[in-house]
Design a protein around this motif. Structure first.
Motif, PDB file in Angstrom:
ATOM      1  N   GLN A 248      41.140  47.054  41.695  1.00  0.00           N
ATOM      2  CA  GLN A 248      40.945  46.275  42.916  1.00  0.00           C
ATOM      3  C   GLN A 248      40.153  47.039  43.982  1.00  0.00           C
ATOM      4  N   GLN A 249      39.952  48.330  43.744  1.00  0.00           N
ATOM      5  CA  GLN A 249      39.280  49.221  44.686  1.00  0.00           C
ATOM      6  C   GLN A 249      39.954  49.196  46.056  1.00  0.00           C
ATOM      7  N   GLN A 250      41.278  49.145  46.038  1.00  0.00           N
ATOM      8  CA  GLN A 250      42.097  49.151  47.246  1.00  0.00           C
ATOM      9  C   GLN A 250      43.416  49.839  46.920  1.00  0.00           C
ATOM     10  N   VAL A 251      44.021  50.428  47.930  1.00  0.00           N
ATOM     11  CA  VAL A 251      45.311  51.077  47.712  1.00  0.00           C
ATOM     12  C   VAL A 251      46.428  50.325  48.426  1.00  0.00           C
ATOM     13  N   ILE A 252      46.310  50.166  49.740  1.00  0.00           N
ATOM     14  CA  ILE A 252      47.384  49.563  50.526  1.00  0.00           C
ATOM     15  C   ILE A 252      47.747  48.151  50.031  1.00  0.00           C
ATOM     16  N   PRO A 253      46.769  47.260  49.787  1.00  0.00           N
ATOM     17  CA  PRO A 253      47.145  45.936  49.276  1.00  0.00           C
ATOM     18  C   PRO A 253      47.857  45.988  47.924  1.00  0.00           C
ATOM     19  N   VAL A 254      47.486  46.922  47.077  1.00  0.00           N
ATOM     20  CA  VAL A 254      48.152  47.056  45.774  1.00  0.00           C
ATOM     21  C   VAL A 254      49.591  47.534  45.971  1.00  0.00           C
ATOM     22  N   VAL A 255      49.778  48.512  46.837  1.00  0.00           N
ATOM     23  CA  VAL A 255      51.130  49.018  47.100  1.00  0.00           C
ATOM     24  C   VAL A 255      51.987  47.918  47.732  1.00  0.00           C
TER      25      VAL A 255
END
Length: 123
Positions: free
Chosen positions: A25-32
């Motif tokens: 997803q090339q994202q961290v916070i939204p995945v967490v």
């Protein structure tokens, strides 16, 4: 429960259990955040369907922690499916309200128990 699930989400991130999904997803916070919600959703499902009580909480949390480490993608997919179903149901309810009027209840399966409605616990 929230504190425990927050800890699980942080541990999953630290131990790189979420790395593949973060990279995808090339994202961290939204995945967490999604992982946290998915884990909590699974907890709620187990709690409700298996009629767990506070005395079961440590066992439920241990099982949840194992699942969170082993199958983070499965938890995320479960959340996606749940949200899609809820969205579809809400759209259906929205259409029904056009015909039934605004007095139609928006959520048919929600029940709230007030403090005065609880039965005293007998030991």
């Amino acid at each position: 429960m929230s504190v425990n699930i927050t800890h699980m989400a942080i541990q999953a991130l630290r131990k790189e259990c979420l790395a593949r999904e973060c990279n995808r997803q090339q994202q961290v916070i939204p995945v967490v955040n999604s992982f946290y919600a998915a884990t909590f959703l699974h907890l709620a499902h187990v709690w409700r369907t298996q009629r767990k009580t506070i005395s079961d909480s440590s066992f439920v949390l241990k099982d949840l922690e194992v699942l969170a480490k082993k199958s983070p993608r499965w938890l995320l997919k479960t959340l996606e499916l749940y949200l899609a179903r809820v969205s579809k149901e809400q759209a259906s309810l929205s259409g029904a309200q056009k015909f039934c009027g605004p007095e139609a209840p928006p959520f048919k399966d929600l029940t709230f128990t007030g403090k005065s409605d609880l039965q005293p616990h007998s030991s």
